[in-house]
Design a protein around this motif. Structure first.
Motif, PDB file in Angstrom:
ATOM      1  N   VAL A   1      22.491  47.982 -15.803  1.00  0.00           N
ATOM      2  CA  VAL A   1      22.485  46.420 -15.163  1.00  0.00           C
ATOM      3  C   VAL A   1      21.885  46.523 -14.031  1.00  0.00           C
ATOM      4  O   VAL A   1      21.085  45.569 -13.574  1.00  0.00           O
ATOM      5  CB  VAL A   1      23.608  45.879 -15.701  1.00  0.00           C
ATOM      6  N   ARG A   2      22.469  47.227 -13.078  1.00  0.00           N
ATOM      7  CA  ARG A   2      21.928  47.232 -11.666  1.00  0.00           C
ATOM      8  C   ARG A   2      20.414  47.768 -11.568  1.00  0.00           C
ATOM      9  O   ARG A   2      19.881  46.976 -10.700  1.00  0.00           O
ATOM     10  CB  ARG A   2      23.050  48.037 -10.980  1.00  0.00           C
ATOM     11  N   ALA A   3      20.144  48.627 -12.117  1.00  0.00           N
ATOM     12  CA  ALA A   3      18.783  49.221 -12.222  1.00  0.00           C
ATOM     13  C   ALA A   3      17.810  48.195 -12.853  1.00  0.00           C
ATOM     14  O   ALA A   3      16.797  48.049 -12.085  1.00  0.00           O
ATOM     15  CB  ALA A   3      18.656  50.564 -12.989  1.00  0.00           C
ATOM     16  N   ILE A   4      18.216  47.420 -13.907  1.00  0.00           N
ATOM     17  CA  ILE A   4      17.315  46.358 -14.237  1.00  0.00           C
ATOM     18  C   ILE A   4      17.194  45.276 -13.242  1.00  0.00           C
ATOM     19  O   ILE A   4      16.055  44.754 -13.041  1.00  0.00           O
ATOM     20  CB  ILE A   4      17.841  45.931 -15.491  1.00  0.00           C
TER      21      ILE A   4
ATOM     22  N   HIS B   1      12.435  50.665 -16.685  1.00  0.00           N
ATOM     23  CA  HIS B   1      11.921  50.599 -18.136  1.00  0.00           C
ATOM     24  C   HIS B   1      11.224  51.982 -18.070  1.00  0.00           C
ATOM     25  O   HIS B   1      11.218  52.807 -19.134  1.00  0.00           O
ATOM     26  CB  HIS B   1      10.913  49.491 -18.373  1.00  0.00           C
ATOM     27  N   VAL B   2      10.427  52.259 -17.014  1.00  0.00           N
ATOM     28  CA  VAL B   2       9.731  53.703 -16.928  1.00  0.00           C
ATOM     29  C   VAL B   2      10.706  54.660 -16.921  1.00  0.00           C
ATOM     30  O   VAL B   2      10.630  55.676 -17.372  1.00  0.00           O
ATOM     31  CB  VAL B   2       8.945  53.674 -15.845  1.00  0.00           C
TER      32      VAL B   2
ATOM     33  N   ALA C   1      15.366  48.111 -21.199  1.00  0.00           N
ATOM     34  CA  ALA C   1      15.738  46.709 -20.448  1.00  0.00           C
ATOM     35  C   ALA C   1      15.731  45.587 -21.271  1.00  0.00           C
ATOM     36  O   ALA C   1      16.428  44.655 -20.789  1.00  0.00           O
ATOM     37  CB  ALA C   1      14.596  46.861 -19.402  1.00  0.00           C
ATOM     38  N   ARG C   2      14.902  45.668 -22.131  1.00  0.00           N
ATOM     39  CA  ARG C   2      14.642  44.439 -23.065  1.00  0.00           C
ATOM     40  C   ARG C   2      15.845  44.235 -23.995  1.00  0.00           C
ATOM     41  O   ARG C   2      16.396  43.189 -23.990  1.00  0.00           O
ATOM     42  CB  ARG C   2      13.293  44.452 -23.560  1.00  0.00           C
ATOM     43  N   ALA C   3      16.310  45.347 -24.442  1.00  0.00           N
ATOM     44  CA  ALA C   3      17.617  45.273 -25.353  1.00  0.00           C
ATOM     45  C   ALA C   3      18.710  44.697 -24.673  1.00  0.00           C
ATOM     46  O   ALA C   3      19.715  43.825 -25.007  1.00  0.00           O
ATOM     47  CB  ALA C   3      17.690  46.369 -26.125  1.00  0.00           C
TER      48      ALA C   3
END
Length: 368
Positions: A228-231, A239-240, A245-247
Motif C-alpha cells: 500500500v505504501r509503495a503504491i 507495478h514494475v 497495484a490495480r488489484a
C-alpha cells in the motif's frame, strides 16, 4: 625456472566498528511522533470541557453499563471511525471516495427495507431478519465500493469524478428503495447494534475495535502494508516491481464501501430509522478531515490507522463541545475548520520550522 616463495602480505589492522548513530533525545522523539499533535488537540478539547463543566469527565457504572460523556463521544464517533478507516486506505493509494455518505444511506435503507419485508413475511422478532438485514446492507455497500473501484482501476477515471457519480446517484437509489419515505425500524435485535452494550461498553466500540485490529494485523503481519505504501509513493514503480497495484487498489475501494455499510448499520440502528436523504450528510468530508488530522498524507503513501481513529474522536469531541457551549449551529463548521487548520499547521514540519526561525531571529540579531 625455480619458483620463489612470496612472503605473505602483512595483515591489515582490523577496521574500527562503526559507531552506532546517536539516538535522539526523548523530547525530540515525542515532538516528531505523528500522533502527538492529534492527541494533544483531543486532550485540550476534553480538558476545556472539564473546566467549564466539572462533571464532564465523570464516568458512572449503572445497571451493568458504563455511562458518561467520554463514552458518548466514543459511541457517536464510531460510524465516522469506521468510514475513516476505509478512507485512510483509499487515500493511501492516491485515491479518494466522496460517496461514503451516500453508501451509508444505501446500506441503512436496504437494512430497514429488508427487516420490513422479512417481518411482513411472518419472520417475527427472531434473528432471521437481523441476519438478512446485515447481509443485504453490507452486500449492497460492497457492490458500491466495487463499482467505484472498477471506475477508477478499469475505466481510468479520476477518483474524485468516479466517486462523485455514486455520491450524486446513491441517495437517489436509496430513495427509490425506500419509495421516498423515511423507513422506521421496530425491531429490538437490530437496535442492539447501535444502542446495545457488551461487557459494559457500547457494542459499536467493539465493532470499531474488531475492524481496526483486523486491519492492523493484515497491514503489519503481511506484505500488504508495504504494498500500500509503495503504491501510494509511486504506483508505476510498484507495478514494475511486481506489486499488483490495480488489484490492491480495487480491493481497498471495496473495503471502503464495506466500512461505510457497517457505519450505515450503526447509524440506522441507533436512530431506529433510515433517512435516505439525510443519513450520512457531509460524512465524506469529516472522514477526509479525520485522515488528515491523524497524520495521513492526502497525496498518498503515508497513513496511520490509529491516527484516523484519533481524528474521528477529535471531530466528535469538537461537535460535542460546540453544542455544550451553546454556539449557534451555523458557526459549527467555521469553528471546526479553524481547529482543523490549527492542528494541520502544527503537524507540518515546514510550518514548525518557520515558527522556530521566526522566534530565534530576534535573539540572533540581539547577540550580534
Amino acid at each position: 625456472m625455480e619458483r620463489k616463495d612470496v612472503p605473505p602480505a602483512p595483515a591489515s589492522p582490523p577496521s574500527a566498528a562503526p559507531l552506532p548513530a546517536a539516538r535522539p533525545p526523548l523530547s525530540q522523539r515525542m515532538l516528531a511522533h505523528p500522533l502527538l499533535w492529534p492527541l494533544l488537540a483531543l486532550a485540550l478539547l476534553l480538558l476545556g470541557n472539564a473546566v467549564f463543566n466539572p462533571g464532564f469527565l465523570a464516568l458512572q457504572w449503572r445497571d451493568g453499563h458504563l455511562y458518561g460523556n467520554l463514552v458518548d463521544i466514543a459511541n457517536r464517533a464510531a460510524p465516522l471511525a469506521l468510514v475513516s478507516l476505509g478512507m485512510t486506505l483509499v487515500i493511501a493509494v492516491r485515491g479518494l471516495d466522496i460517496s461514503v455518505g451516500a453508501v451509508l444511506a444505501i446500506a441503512a435503507t436496504v437494512a430497514a427495507w429488508s427487516i420490513a419485508r422479512m417481518q411482513a413475511g411472518g419472520a417475527g422478532d427472531g434473528l432471521l431478519p437481523l441476519l438478512a438485514a446485515v447481509i443485504c446492507a453490507l452486500g449492497a455497500a460492497t457492490l458500491c465500493g466495487l463499482w467505484n473501484g472498477l471506475l477508477v482501476v478499469k475505466a481510468g477515471m479520476q477518483p474524485i469524478i468516479a466517486t462523485l457519480i455514486l455520491m450524486v446517484a446513491g441517495r437517489g437509489l436509496a430513495q427509490l428503495v425506500a419509495d421516498g419515505q423515511v423507513l422506521t425500524i421496530y425491531y429490538a435485535p437490530y437496535a442492539f447494534l447501535g444502542n446495545g452494550f457488551l461487557l459494559g461498553l457500547p457494542f459499536s466500540l467493539f465493532v470499531v475495535a474488531a475492524v481496526f485490529a483486523g486491519l492492523k494485523l493484515l497491514l503489519e503481519r503481511t506484505a500488504l502494508g508495504l504494498f500500500v505504501r509503495a503504491i501510494g509513493h509511486n504506483p508505476v514503480a510498484a507495478h514494475v516491481a511486481g506489486v499488483r497495484a490495480r488489484a490492491i487498489t480495487l480491493a481497498l475501494y471495496v473495503f471502503c464501501g464495506f466500512s461505510a455499510g457497517l457505519a450505515g448499520l450503526l447509524v440506522s440502528s441507533n436512530v431506529a430509522s433510515a433517512d435516505a436523504n439525510n443519513a450520512g450528510q457531509l460524512l465524506e468530508l469529516d472522514a477526509i478531515l479525520a485522515v488528515a488530522l491523524g497524520g495521513g498524507a492526502l497525496a498518498g503513501g503515508r497513513f496511520s490507522l490509529a491516527g484516523s481513529l484519533v481524528g474521528a474522536l477529535i471531530i466528535q469531541a469538537l461537535t460535542t463541545t460546540i453544542y455544550a457551549a451553546g454556539v449557534p449551529p451555523q458557526v459549527n463548521l467555521v469553528v471546526k475548520a479553524l481547529l482543523v487548520t490549527a492542528v494541520l499547521l502544527l503537524q507540518s514540519p515546514r510550518f514548525r520550522g518557520q515558527v522556530r526561525a521566526l522566534v530565534s531571529r530576534p535573539a540572533a540579531g540581539g547577540g550580534a
